[in-house]
Enzyme design. Structure first.
Site, PDB file in Angstrom:
ATOM      1  N   LEU A 189     -12.600   1.200  -3.139  1.00 41.83           N
ATOM      2  CA  LEU A 189     -12.692   0.130  -4.061  1.00 41.83           C
ATOM      3  C   LEU A 189     -12.380   0.732  -5.402  1.00 41.83           C
ATOM      4  CD1 LEU A 189     -15.203  -2.184  -2.621  1.00 41.83           C
ATOM      5  CD2 LEU A 189     -12.847  -2.116  -2.176  1.00 41.83           C
ATOM      6  N   SER A 190     -12.019   2.007  -5.554  1.00 38.51           N
ATOM      7  CA  SER A 190     -11.681   2.722  -6.757  1.00 38.51           C
ATOM      8  C   SER A 190     -12.570   2.698  -7.895  1.00 38.51           C
ATOM      9  CB  SER A 190     -10.239   2.153  -7.536  1.00 38.51           C
ATOM     10  OG  SER A 190      -9.173   2.071  -6.630  1.00 38.51           O
ATOM     11  N   SER A 191     -13.880   3.426  -7.436  1.00 44.22           N
ATOM     12  CA  SER A 191     -14.820   3.471  -8.396  1.00 44.22           C
ATOM     13  C   SER A 191     -14.518   4.583  -9.297  1.00 44.22           C
ATOM     14  CB  SER A 191     -16.141   3.765  -7.690  1.00 44.22           C
ATOM     15  OG  SER A 191     -16.156   4.834  -6.726  1.00 44.22           O
ATOM     16  N   GLY A 229     -16.564   5.787  -2.202  1.00 46.84           N
ATOM     17  CA  GLY A 229     -16.074   6.190  -1.155  1.00 46.84           C
ATOM     18  C   GLY A 229     -15.772   5.061  -0.274  1.00 46.84           C
ATOM     19  N   ALA A 230     -15.492   3.756  -0.720  1.00 49.27           N
ATOM     20  CA  ALA A 230     -14.971   2.711   0.021  1.00 49.27           C
ATOM     21  C   ALA A 230     -13.925   2.118  -0.242  1.00 49.27           C
ATOM     22  CB  ALA A 230     -16.217   1.580  -0.131  1.00 49.27           C
ATOM     23  N   ASP A 289      -4.623   1.819  -9.230  1.00 48.17           N
ATOM     24  CA  ASP A 289      -6.218   1.596  -9.426  1.00 48.17           C
ATOM     25  C   ASP A 289      -6.243   1.529 -10.870  1.00 48.17           C
ATOM     26  OD1 ASP A 289      -5.690   2.100  -6.779  1.00 48.17           O
ATOM     27  OD2 ASP A 289      -6.581   4.114  -6.985  1.00 48.17           O
ATOM     28  N   GLU A 304       0.849  -1.341  -0.094  1.00 47.62           N
ATOM     29  CA  GLU A 304      -0.180   0.041  -0.081  1.00 47.62           C
ATOM     30  C   GLU A 304       0.883   1.330  -0.027  1.00 47.62           C
ATOM     31  OE1 GLU A 304      -2.912   0.182  -1.193  1.00 47.62           O
ATOM     32  OE2 GLU A 304      -3.742  -1.212   0.281  1.00 47.62           O
ATOM     33  N   HIS A 305       0.543   2.195  -0.906  1.00 46.16           N
ATOM     34  CA  HIS A 305       1.168   3.655  -0.874  1.00 46.16           C
ATOM     35  C   HIS A 305       2.408   3.398  -1.635  1.00 46.16           C
ATOM     36  CE1 HIS A 305      -1.706   6.450   0.542  1.00 46.16           C
ATOM     37  NE2 HIS A 305      -2.208   5.430   1.358  1.00 46.16           N
TER      38      HIS A 305
HETATM   39  C1  GLA Z   1      -5.105   5.168  -3.675  1.00 49.88           C
HETATM   40  C2  GLA Z   1      -4.432   5.592  -4.913  1.00 49.88           C
HETATM   41  C3  GLA Z   1      -3.412   4.837  -5.384  1.00 49.88           C
HETATM   42  C4  GLA Z   1      -2.603   3.999  -4.497  1.00 49.88           C
HETATM   43  C5  GLA Z   1      -3.371   3.626  -3.051  1.00 49.88           C
HETATM   44  C6  GLA Z   1      -2.546   3.357  -1.939  1.00 49.88           C
HETATM   45  O1  GLA Z   1      -5.999   4.110  -4.051  1.00 49.88           O
HETATM   46  O2  GLA Z   1      -5.457   5.958  -5.904  1.00 49.88           O
HETATM   47  O3  GLA Z   1      -2.668   5.082  -6.404  1.00 49.88           O
HETATM   48  O4  GLA Z   1      -1.578   5.040  -4.080  1.00 49.88           O
HETATM   49  O5  GLA Z   1      -4.005   4.753  -2.616  1.00 49.88           O
HETATM   50  O6  GLA Z   1      -1.695   2.354  -2.139  1.00 49.88           O
END
Ligand code: GLA
Length: 391
Positions: free
Chosen positions: A131-133, A128-129, A178, A41-42
Site C-alpha cells: 500500500l506504499s507506506s 509490506g502490504a 505511488d 499495474e507495472h
Molecule cells: C510498485 C512501484 C510502482 C509500480 C507498482 C506496480 O508499487 O513502486 O511504481 O510500478 O509497483 O504497478
C-alpha cells in the site's frame, strides 16, 4: 478473522505528545496517504497509464528545527531512534530511516539546509502490504521539509524527490505511481495518470453500493525488489529489440502486439511474455476507463480479473497466496472484480464487492485462506481520501 479498524487516527495527537516529551517542541505535521491502484499495474515505468487513488491510511510526520546540525528521528511504531549529521548522510543499515534520509539527500542537491531537525513519525499503513507506506513516508518528509525551510517546491517536484529517493538511496527502481497518488489524491476520485506526459484527471468513483476490500496475504517474498528491477530491465530489452526496426518507439507505450510478434518473440520468449502483458494492460486500462464513464462496474471488474491473469501467467509477479485469494472470489457474483495489487510477490488483493455481501465474503475468504495456508489474512476496507497536506 482479524479485521483492522478504520477509526479516525490518533497519530497527530500521539506525535504532538511524543514530540513535546522528547524535544519540548510543537511540530509541524505532514500527513501523506497510502494508495490503491484499480487497474494498470507495472505500467508507470513503461510510460503507460495508471488508475490509483490515495486511501484513508496514512503516515503522519512531525518536524521542527534544531539549533545544531543533527537529524534526530523517532519512529513511534517501531519505538526506535536514529541520529545522523546533516552533512554526512549515508544509508542507515536499517530500512525505515532510509526513506527519510533519501529525501534529505535529494533536497540537498539543490538546497543547503541551515539547521538540523527533529522528527517523530508513525502511521496506520500496514508495512509490506503493497500500500506504499514507503512512498507515503517519502512524500510526508518532502512536504515537511518544504514547509519547515520554505523551500518553495511545487507538488510535482516533491513527487519526483520521493521517487528519486527510492530509486537512488533505497535502490528500488520504482515508477512514479505511488508518490504521485499519495500527493495528488482526491477524496472519492481515482487519478487517471498518463505516466508519459504526467497529465492527469480525477475520475469520480462513488462507493454507494460497493466496498473496496483489500485482502492481505501477510506474505512478502524476499525476491520482490530484485524481481521488480528485473521486470523493468526485461521491458527495456523489449523496447531495444523493437527499436532496431522502429527507432521512433521510445517505450512499450509506443509498441503494439504486432511489433512484439515480429521482433521480440523469436529472440527472447520471456521478454516477449512480459511485454505482451504490458501492451495488453495498456489497452485494458483504456477500456476500463470507458467502463467507468458508463458506470459499468461489472465490465470493469472483469478487466480486473484479466489483469490478474496477465500478472500471474505472463508478467509472473504473483504468488500462490495471491492466486488463492483471487480464486476464492472469482466465481462469486457479489465480487465484481479482484486482482493482486502493486509490485507483487505478496501484499494484498484488491476486491470490488457489493456492499451488502461484504461481511459474508470476508468471512468465507478468511476461513478458506486460514485452512489453506495456516495464516490468518488481514482485511482492510478502504475509503478514498485527499493527498498529502501539512498542518
Ligand atoms: C510498485 C512501484 C510502482 C509500480 C507498482 C506496480 O508499487 O513502486 O511504481 O510500478 O509497483 O504497478
Amino acid at each position: 478473522m482479524i479485521k483492522m479498524n478504520n477509526m479516525i487516527s490518533d497519530y497527530p495527537k500521539n506525535i504532538r505528545n511524543k514530540f513535546k516529551e522528547l524535544f519540548g517542541q510543537n511540530p509541524l505535521i505532514a500527513r501523506s496517504p497510502g494508495r490503491i491502484n484499480m487497474i494498470g499495474e507495472h505500467l508507470d515505468y513503461n510510460m503507460g497509464f495508471v488508475l490509483p487513488a490515495a486511501i484513508n491510511k496514512a503516515i503522519w510526520l512531525g518536524i521542527q528545527k534544531r539549533d545544531d546540525d543533527t537529524i534526530c528521528i523517532h519512529s513511534l511504531d517501531y519505538n526506535d531512534d536514529f541520529h545522523a549529521s546533516i552533512d554526512a548522510i549515508s544509508p542507515s543499515g536499517k530500512l525505515w530511516p532510509d526513506y527519510i534520509l533519501g529525501v534529505v539527500k535529494q533536497i540537498q542537491k539543490t538546497h543547503k539546509l541551515s539547521h538540523g531537525f527533529n522528527i517523530v513519525f508513525g502511521g496506520d499503513i500496514p508495512p509490506g502490504a503493497g500500500l506504499s507506506s514507503s512512498a507515503a513516508l517519502e512524500c510526508a518528509m518532502g512536504f515537511a521539509l518544504n514547509e519547515l525551510f520554505r523551500l518553495d517546491y511545487a507538488k510535482m517536484d516533491l513527487v519526483r524527490i520521493g521517487q528519486a529517493a527510492e530509486n537512488e538511496f533505497v535502490g528500488v527502481k520504482c515508477g512514479i505511481m505511488d508518490q504521485f497518488a499519495s500527493v495528488f489524491g482526491k477524496k472519492e476520485h481515482l487519478i487517471r495518470l498518463d505516466c508519459r506526459s504526467l497529465e492527469y484527471v480525477h475520475v469520480p468513483f462513488h462507493t454507494n453500493n460497493i466496498k473496496i476490500l483489500l485482502f492481505d496475504t501477510r506474505v512478502k517474498h524476499s525476491l520482490a525488489d530484485s524481481a521488480y528491477n528485473e521486470r523493468r530491465e526485461q521491458c527495456e530489452k523489449g523496447v531495444k529489440l523493437i527499436q532496431e526496426y522502429h527507432p521512433e518507439v521510445k517505450s512499450l507505450r509506443d509498441a503494439n502486439q504486432e511489433m512484439l510478434d515480429l521482433y521480440v518473440k523469436t529472440v527472447d520468449d520471456t521478454v516477449y511474455r512480459r511485454c505482451t502483458y504490458v501492451v495488453s494492460e495498456i489497452k485494458r486500462l483504456l477500456n476500463g476507463c470507458e467502463d467507468l464513464e458508463k458506470d459499468d462496474l461489472i465490465s470493469f471488474g472483469k478487466l480486473m480479473f484479466e489483469t490478474h491473469a496477465g500478472l500471474k501467467d505472463l508478467y509472473k509477479v504473483s504468488c500462490k497466496e495471491l492466486d488463492l485469494l483471487v480464486d476464492l472470489v472469482k466465481d462469486n457474483p457479489d465480487v465484481l472484480g479482484a486482482r493482486m495489487m502493486g509490485g507483487g510477490f505478496g501484499g494484498c488483493t484488491i476486491n470490488i464487492v457489493r456492499a451488502e455481501a461484504a461481511e459474508a465474503i470476508i468471512e468465507k475468504v478468511s476461513d478458506a485462506y486460514l485452512s489453506n495456508t495456516g495464516t490468518e489474512m488481514l482485511v482492510y476496507e478502504v475509503g478514498i481520501e485527499d493527498g498529502t497536506e501539512v498542518s
